[in-house]
Design a protein around this motif. Structure first.
Motif, mmCIF file in Angstrom:
data_model
loop_
_atom_site.group_PDB
_atom_site.id
_atom_site.type_symbol
_atom_site.label_atom_id
_atom_site.label_comp_id
_atom_site.label_asym_id
_atom_site.label_seq_id
_atom_site.Cartn_x
_atom_site.Cartn_y
_atom_site.Cartn_z
ATOM 1 N N THR A 155 0.858 -1.181 0.000
ATOM 2 C CA THR A 155 0.000 0.000 0.000
ATOM 3 C C THR A 155 0.892 1.229 0.000
ATOM 4 O O THR A 155 2.061 1.160 0.394
ATOM 5 C CB THR A 155 -0.918 0.036 1.240
ATOM 6 N N ALA A 156 0.343 2.334 -0.450
ATOM 7 C CA ALA A 156 1.078 3.595 -0.470
ATOM 8 C C ALA A 156 0.081 4.730 -0.339
ATOM 9 O O ALA A 156 -1.056 4.631 -0.804
ATOM 10 C CB ALA A 156 1.893 3.738 -1.760
ATOM 11 N N SER A 157 0.492 5.799 0.294
ATOM 12 C CA SER A 157 -0.415 6.926 0.521
ATOM 13 C C SER A 157 -0.437 7.903 -0.639
ATOM 14 O O SER A 157 -1.359 8.702 -0.770
ATOM 15 C CB SER A 157 -0.017 7.666 1.803
ATOM 16 N N THR A 158 0.581 7.836 -1.508
ATOM 17 C CA THR A 158 0.635 8.757 -2.636
ATOM 18 C C THR A 158 1.358 8.103 -3.807
ATOM 19 O O THR A 158 1.985 7.054 -3.655
ATOM 20 C CB THR A 158 1.351 10.060 -2.234
ATOM 21 N N LEU A 159 1.258 8.734 -4.964
ATOM 22 C CA LEU A 159 1.957 8.225 -6.137
ATOM 23 C C LEU A 159 3.457 8.369 -5.954
ATOM 24 O O LEU A 159 3.929 9.289 -5.273
ATOM 25 C CB LEU A 159 1.512 8.995 -7.393
ATOM 26 N N ASP A 160 4.212 7.481 -6.579
ATOM 27 C CA ASP A 160 5.682 7.525 -6.569
ATOM 28 C C ASP A 160 6.279 7.446 -5.164
ATOM 29 O O ASP A 160 7.377 7.934 -4.919
ATOM 30 C CB ASP A 160 6.183 8.793 -7.288
ATOM 31 N N GLU A 161 5.545 6.821 -4.259
ATOM 32 C CA GLU A 161 6.111 6.505 -2.944
ATOM 33 C C GLU A 161 6.803 5.148 -3.003
ATOM 34 O O GLU A 161 7.922 4.993 -2.513
ATOM 35 C CB GLU A 161 5.009 6.488 -1.885
ATOM 36 N N LYS A 162 6.117 4.167 -3.624
ATOM 37 C CA LYS A 162 6.672 2.825 -3.770
ATOM 38 C C LYS A 162 6.394 2.317 -5.182
ATOM 39 O O LYS A 162 5.267 2.444 -5.680
ATOM 40 C CB LYS A 162 6.035 1.848 -2.779
ATOM 41 N N TRP A 163 7.407 1.742 -5.789
ATOM 42 C CA TRP A 163 7.258 1.013 -7.047
ATOM 43 C C TRP A 163 7.653 -0.443 -6.796
ATOM 44 O O TRP A 163 8.369 -0.746 -5.836
ATOM 45 C CB TRP A 163 8.180 1.564 -8.128
ATOM 46 N N CYS A 164 7.190 -1.316 -7.660
ATOM 47 C CA CYS A 164 7.687 -2.693 -7.622
ATOM 48 C C CYS A 164 7.886 -3.178 -9.056
ATOM 49 O O CYS A 164 7.306 -2.616 -9.997
ATOM 50 C CB CYS A 164 6.735 -3.614 -6.865
ATOM 51 N N GLY A 165 8.700 -4.191 -9.215
ATOM 52 C CA GLY A 165 8.987 -4.704 -10.559
ATOM 53 C C GLY A 165 9.310 -6.184 -10.534
ATOM 54 O O GLY A 165 9.591 -6.761 -9.476
ATOM 55 N N ASP A 166 9.275 -6.785 -11.707
ATOM 56 C CA ASP A 166 9.548 -8.218 -11.813
ATOM 57 C C ASP A 166 9.760 -8.564 -13.277
ATOM 58 O O ASP A 166 9.517 -7.745 -14.176
ATOM 59 C CB ASP A 166 8.381 -9.016 -11.238
ATOM 60 N N ILE A 167 10.183 -9.808 -13.512
ATOM 61 C CA ILE A 167 10.367 -10.342 -14.863
ATOM 62 C C ILE A 167 9.472 -11.561 -15.019
ATOM 63 O O ILE A 167 9.323 -12.359 -14.092
ATOM 64 C CB ILE A 167 11.827 -10.768 -15.108
ATOM 65 N N THR A 168 8.878 -11.708 -16.195
ATOM 66 C CA THR A 168 8.158 -12.927 -16.514
ATOM 67 C C THR A 168 8.556 -13.378 -17.908
ATOM 68 O O THR A 168 9.340 -12.716 -18.587
ATOM 69 C CB THR A 168 6.625 -12.731 -16.408
ATOM 70 N N TYR A 169 8.012 -14.496 -18.343
ATOM 71 C CA TYR A 169 8.363 -15.091 -19.626
ATOM 72 C C TYR A 169 7.093 -15.390 -20.406
ATOM 73 O O TYR A 169 6.016 -15.580 -19.841
ATOM 74 C CB TYR A 169 9.119 -16.412 -19.409
ATOM 75 N N VAL A 170 7.214 -15.434 -21.719
ATOM 76 C CA VAL A 170 6.107 -15.815 -22.600
ATOM 77 C C VAL A 170 6.687 -16.770 -23.643
ATOM 78 O O VAL A 170 7.712 -16.459 -24.266
ATOM 79 C CB VAL A 170 5.483 -14.582 -23.291
ATOM 80 N N GLN A 171 6.059 -17.906 -23.835
ATOM 81 C CA GLN A 171 6.558 -18.869 -24.816
ATOM 82 C C GLN A 171 6.216 -18.396 -26.221
ATOM 83 O O GLN A 171 5.085 -18.024 -26.517
ATOM 84 C CB GLN A 171 5.953 -20.258 -24.584
ATOM 85 N N VAL A 172 7.220 -18.418 -27.096
ATOM 86 C CA VAL A 172 7.047 -18.048 -28.503
ATOM 87 C C VAL A 172 7.625 -19.183 -29.330
ATOM 88 O O VAL A 172 8.840 -19.262 -29.541
ATOM 89 C CB VAL A 172 7.747 -16.721 -28.840
ATOM 90 N N GLY A 173 6.755 -20.080 -29.816
ATOM 91 C CA GLY A 173 7.250 -21.261 -30.510
ATOM 92 C C GLY A 173 8.108 -22.089 -29.570
ATOM 93 O O GLY A 173 7.681 -22.473 -28.485
ATOM 94 N N ALA A 174 9.356 -22.314 -29.963
ATOM 95 C CA ALA A 174 10.279 -23.062 -29.107
ATOM 96 C C ALA A 174 11.183 -22.137 -28.308
ATOM 97 O O ALA A 174 12.059 -22.596 -27.580
ATOM 98 C CB ALA A 174 11.140 -23.994 -29.970
ATOM 99 N N ALA A 175 10.974 -20.816 -28.430
ATOM 100 C CA ALA A 175 11.815 -19.835 -27.738
ATOM 101 C C ALA A 175 11.000 -19.142 -26.638
ATOM 102 O O ALA A 175 9.858 -19.488 -26.369
ATOM 103 C CB ALA A 175 12.357 -18.821 -28.743
ATOM 104 N N TRP A 176 11.632 -18.121 -26.008
ATOM 105 C CA TRP A 176 10.985 -17.380 -24.933
ATOM 106 C C TRP A 176 11.157 -15.884 -25.161
ATOM 107 O O TRP A 176 12.200 -15.425 -25.609
ATOM 108 C CB TRP A 176 11.589 -17.751 -23.565
ATOM 109 N N LEU A 177 10.116 -15.140 -24.833
ATOM 110 C CA LEU A 177 10.183 -13.677 -24.797
ATOM 111 C C LEU A 177 10.046 -13.270 -23.338
ATOM 112 O O LEU A 177 9.104 -13.692 -22.660
ATOM 113 C CB LEU A 177 9.053 -13.059 -25.624
#
Length: 401
Positions: free
Chosen positions: A229-251
């Motif tokens: 939770t955050a009381s205002t904008l730009d107080e806390k950010w979060c980030g992550d990485i995920t994957y998507v299968q594209v044929g036999a490869a990954w994006l």
């Protein structure tokens, strides 16, 4: 000398692909609203790209993607309501050949249809139904017809909302959308109608581990402690990485989310998981916020990309305070994990992407749609950009007071 654009080449390229994929069904204004750019800016990008394409020749990959989209749109247009797309059988829950229709209303229909031939009293006695009940049913015929008309109109609007959001919305978001359009309708009624007509949102699929920790990286404190939770904008950010299968490869896709508004401030896509993937996403978020983000907390997992010296250097450059959860605990970055689940549920339902351009276009389309139009349960069913607009309006009123 021309001022450099605040939009990256990656963003401009994906925006052009999104406009072309609309194949004239959406205006520049509509697409630009999802992208949060000026319509004339988007028009200029497309015009410049068309000029380059005329001299260099159209990309075979783009043409194949457009052909696939046209074929899919034609197939959807041919699909009958109540029928499973691409199948000859009725869709699940459509009510065809459903047992249990032998109810009193059916008996009263029979009495009404044969009243002149056999008489009402005799038919009610034979069918063992109440004569007074039959007359009440006759008296309420007009009211029932009116209610049925209203219900049919509501079901049609639910179908339109469900189709507009590409089958992703479930009961809660459909209900919120109806209320946003001014309908005073009960949520349970919406649930009943969607269940009756076989209208349902997407469901989750299994996920795969992508976080590879660097055991030798310097320790970084957890400044969030699972408090998303955050009381205002730009107080806390979060980030992550995920994957998507594209044929036999990954994006691979990296994102940066404002915890207060749930808006995706920046993202990046690439066929690798190197540190520049998360750096590009973070720098895009900084640009979105105008360049001054000093003091914001950025929370992520302990993947090697986020613990790298290059990423730490970019954070220090912009005055961003790094925060990291524990190794192997998805709950320590639950907001980002939930965001990825929603994206995969709504973009990869029963499909595997064939080309990188196809996958990029679909993900880019969803990210812009998510920010601009997708109603969020944590924001009182406003979209992230709508929530930020309300936030800024309240802030101005407070200053004026």
């Amino acid at each position: 000398m021309a001022r450099p654009s605040k939009y990256s080449a990656e963003f401009r390229s994906d925006a052009i692909a999104l406009w072309r994929a609309s194949a004239g069904r959406r205006t520049f204004k509509d697409v630009a609203a999802d992208l949060n750019v000026n319509p004339e800016t988007l028009r200029t990008w497309v015009r410049d790209a068309d000029g380059r394409s005329a001299s260099a020749g159209a990309s075979q990959d783009t043409e194949a993607e457009l052909a696939r989209l046209r074929e899919e749109n034609a197939r959807l247009a041919r699909a009958e309501k109540g029928m499973a797309v691409g199948a000859g059988d009725p869709a699940s829950g459509s009510g065809v050949f459903r047992p249990g229709d032998e109810v009193k209303t059916a008996a009263w229909d029979f009495v009404s249809a044969h009243a002149e031939m056999f008489g009402i009293k005799r038919k009610c006695r034979v069918l063992e139904v109440s004569r007074s009940g039959y007359y009440q049913w006759i008296a309420g015929a007009e009211a029932r017809a009116g209610r049925q008309f209203e219900e049919d109109a509501l079901v049609e609007e639910i179908r339109e909302i469900h189709a507009e959001h590409r089958g992703n919305y479930g009961v809660l978001r459909v209900h919120a959308e109806l209320r946003g359009f001014g309908h005073s309708v009960n949520r349970k009624r919406v649930a009943r109608l969607m269940r009756k007509h076989g209208i349902a949102g997407r469901h989750l699929r299994k996920k795969k581990r992508t976080t590879i920790p660097d055991r030798l990286a310097p320790p970084v404190a957890d400044l969030v402690q699972r408090d998303f939770t955050a009381s205002t904008l730009d107080e806390k950010w979060c980030g992550d990485i995920t994957y998507v299968q594209v044929g036999a490869a990954w994006l691979y896709v990296a994102c940066v989310i404002d915890i207060r508004s749930r808006r995706v401030l920046g993202w990046s896509m690439a066929p690798h998981m190197r540190a520049e993937l998360v750096i590009d996403a973070l720098q895009a978020a900084v640009v979105t916020r105008g360049g001054d983000v000093t003091g914001v907390i950025f929370h992520a997992d302990r993947g090697s990309q986020y613990t790298s010296a290059a990423f730490a250097q970019v954070c220090d450059l912009h005055g961003i305070r790094r925060s990291m959860g524990r190794v192997g605990s998805s709950y320590d970055n639950a907001l980002a994990e939930s965001f990825w689940q929603g994206m995969k549920r709504e973009t990869m339902h029963q499909r595997v992407f064939v080309t990188m351009s196809q996958a990029r276009l679909e993900i880019f389309r969803w990210l812009t749609y998510y920010n601009a139009r997708r109603r969020h349960s944590a924001l009182s069913y406003l979209s992230p950009m709508e929530f930020e607009q309300h936030h800024h309006k309240k802030a101005k009123l407070s200053l004026a007071a």
